[in-house]
Design an enzyme around this catalytic site. Sequence first.
Site, PDB file in Angstrom:
ATOM      1  N   ASN A 111      22.656  41.448  83.856  1.00  0.00           N
ATOM      2  CA  ASN A 111      24.123  41.462  83.922  1.00  0.00           C
ATOM      3  C   ASN A 111      24.599  42.806  83.395  1.00  0.00           C
ATOM      4  O   ASN A 111      24.007  43.388  82.500  1.00  0.00           O
ATOM      5  CB  ASN A 111      24.711  40.326  83.075  1.00  0.00           C
ATOM      6  CG  ASN A 111      26.185  40.133  83.322  1.00  0.00           C
ATOM      7  OD1 ASN A 111      26.615  40.029  84.479  1.00  0.00           O
ATOM      8  ND2 ASN A 111      26.978  40.103  82.269  1.00  0.00           N
ATOM      9  N   CYS A 126      44.228  16.624 108.216  1.00  0.00           N
ATOM     10  CA  CYS A 126      43.105  15.931 108.852  1.00  0.00           C
ATOM     11  C   CYS A 126      43.500  15.518 110.273  1.00  0.00           C
ATOM     12  O   CYS A 126      44.547  14.908 110.475  1.00  0.00           O
ATOM     13  CB  CYS A 126      42.729  14.708 108.034  1.00  0.00           C
ATOM     14  SG  CYS A 126      41.280  13.853 108.660  1.00  0.00           S
ATOM     15  N   HIS A 180      30.725  25.442  91.631  1.00  0.00           N
ATOM     16  CA  HIS A 180      32.187  25.386  91.592  1.00  0.00           C
ATOM     17  C   HIS A 180      32.789  25.189  92.982  1.00  0.00           C
ATOM     18  O   HIS A 180      33.963  25.471  93.200  1.00  0.00           O
ATOM     19  CB  HIS A 180      32.755  26.667  90.941  1.00  0.00           C
ATOM     20  CG  HIS A 180      32.476  26.742  89.465  1.00  0.00           C
ATOM     21  ND1 HIS A 180      32.227  27.925  88.813  1.00  0.00           N
ATOM     22  CD2 HIS A 180      32.388  25.770  88.522  1.00  0.00           C
ATOM     23  CE1 HIS A 180      32.001  27.673  87.527  1.00  0.00           C
ATOM     24  NE2 HIS A 180      32.092  26.377  87.326  1.00  0.00           N
ATOM     25  N   ASP A 210      32.186  31.953  97.599  1.00  0.00           N
ATOM     26  CA  ASP A 210      32.385  32.727  98.824  1.00  0.00           C
ATOM     27  C   ASP A 210      31.413  32.393  99.948  1.00  0.00           C
ATOM     28  O   ASP A 210      31.522  32.921 101.045  1.00  0.00           O
ATOM     29  CB  ASP A 210      32.274  34.228  98.502  1.00  0.00           C
ATOM     30  CG  ASP A 210      31.063  34.539  97.636  1.00  0.00           C
ATOM     31  OD1 ASP A 210      29.940  34.100  97.985  1.00  0.00           O
ATOM     32  OD2 ASP A 210      31.234  35.219  96.601  1.00  0.00           O
ATOM     33  N   THR A 227      30.659  40.833  93.507  1.00  0.00           N
ATOM     34  CA  THR A 227      31.516  42.024  93.441  1.00  0.00           C
ATOM     35  C   THR A 227      30.945  43.160  94.283  1.00  0.00           C
ATOM     36  O   THR A 227      31.709  43.957  94.831  1.00  0.00           O
ATOM     37  CB  THR A 227      31.739  42.491  91.988  1.00  0.00           C
ATOM     38  OG1 THR A 227      30.512  42.436  91.284  1.00  0.00           O
ATOM     39  CG2 THR A 227      32.752  41.630  91.275  1.00  0.00           C
ATOM     40  N   ALA A 262      29.800  35.997  89.312  1.00  0.00           N
ATOM     41  CA  ALA A 262      30.680  36.951  89.990  1.00  0.00           C
ATOM     42  C   ALA A 262      30.038  38.314  90.229  1.00  0.00           C
ATOM     43  O   ALA A 262      30.306  38.967  91.237  1.00  0.00           O
ATOM     44  CB  ALA A 262      31.961  37.128  89.175  1.00  0.00           C
TER      45      ALA A 262
HETATM   46 ZN   LIG Z   1      41.287  12.123 107.106  1.00  0.00          ZN
END
Ligand SMILES: [Zn+2]
Length: 246
Positions: free
Chosen positions: A217, A146, A118, A103, A24, A20
Amino acid sequence: MEAIATTLKKAKRIAVLTGAGVSTASGIPDFRSAGGIWEQDRSREYYMSSDYFHEHPVDFWKKYKDIFQIKLVGNYQPNEVHAFLHELEDNGKEVPIITQNVDGLHEKAGNNRIIEYHGSLTTATCPTCGTQYGFSHVMEHETPRCTTTYGSHLCNDILKPDIVLFGDPITQHDKAEAIIDLADVLLVLGTSLFVMPFNFLPDYAKYQRNLPTILINREPTAKDELFDYVVHDNLTQVIQKIKQSM
Ligand SMILES: [Zn+2]
């Protein structure tokens, strides 16, 4: 700082872990760390779970867009830290990035090899047929569906965002280890190394691969002792200093 610059300069392959703290500086809210968005309201973990998605997909999408302030995602721009990693790649190094950030900014900055550990806020995938959709489709409809057709049959299933929800398995860990296997150095930027199993990766680099390890960090982390070099300071400023020394 000079020792870090020398280590990076010598390395051909720099495996980078980001969190993160890298985002930021682009104005992106910190979701998981102390005082971050998750801590302000614990119920968000319940809503952003795969169970809630499967049981209440329409409400899930409403809450998802709200919690991640999804309207803003398209506006975020890479900052100096993203740019630095891209420059390293431009200078002929291999710089695979394993990021916890969702992001899409490493991609926007132009880096070639990125593992979104993630997942990503910028895309969504149909659980039925696997078709992936970009950000504009996600934003067009309150509940994105969809639009793939098979003959006269419209798939029409509700899409699932490509971030890893609470309760979803982590699928990228082996790939991340494979990247560390080939690296000369591990550079860890802007993460408190709080989230498992991502925070096992520095242990793997140090104890299984015997790599030099660097951590930058703002705050101390639970794993500081593992690293050969540790800097606690503003990430953007530290990166500027390293660039000057390289
Ligand atoms: Zn589909």
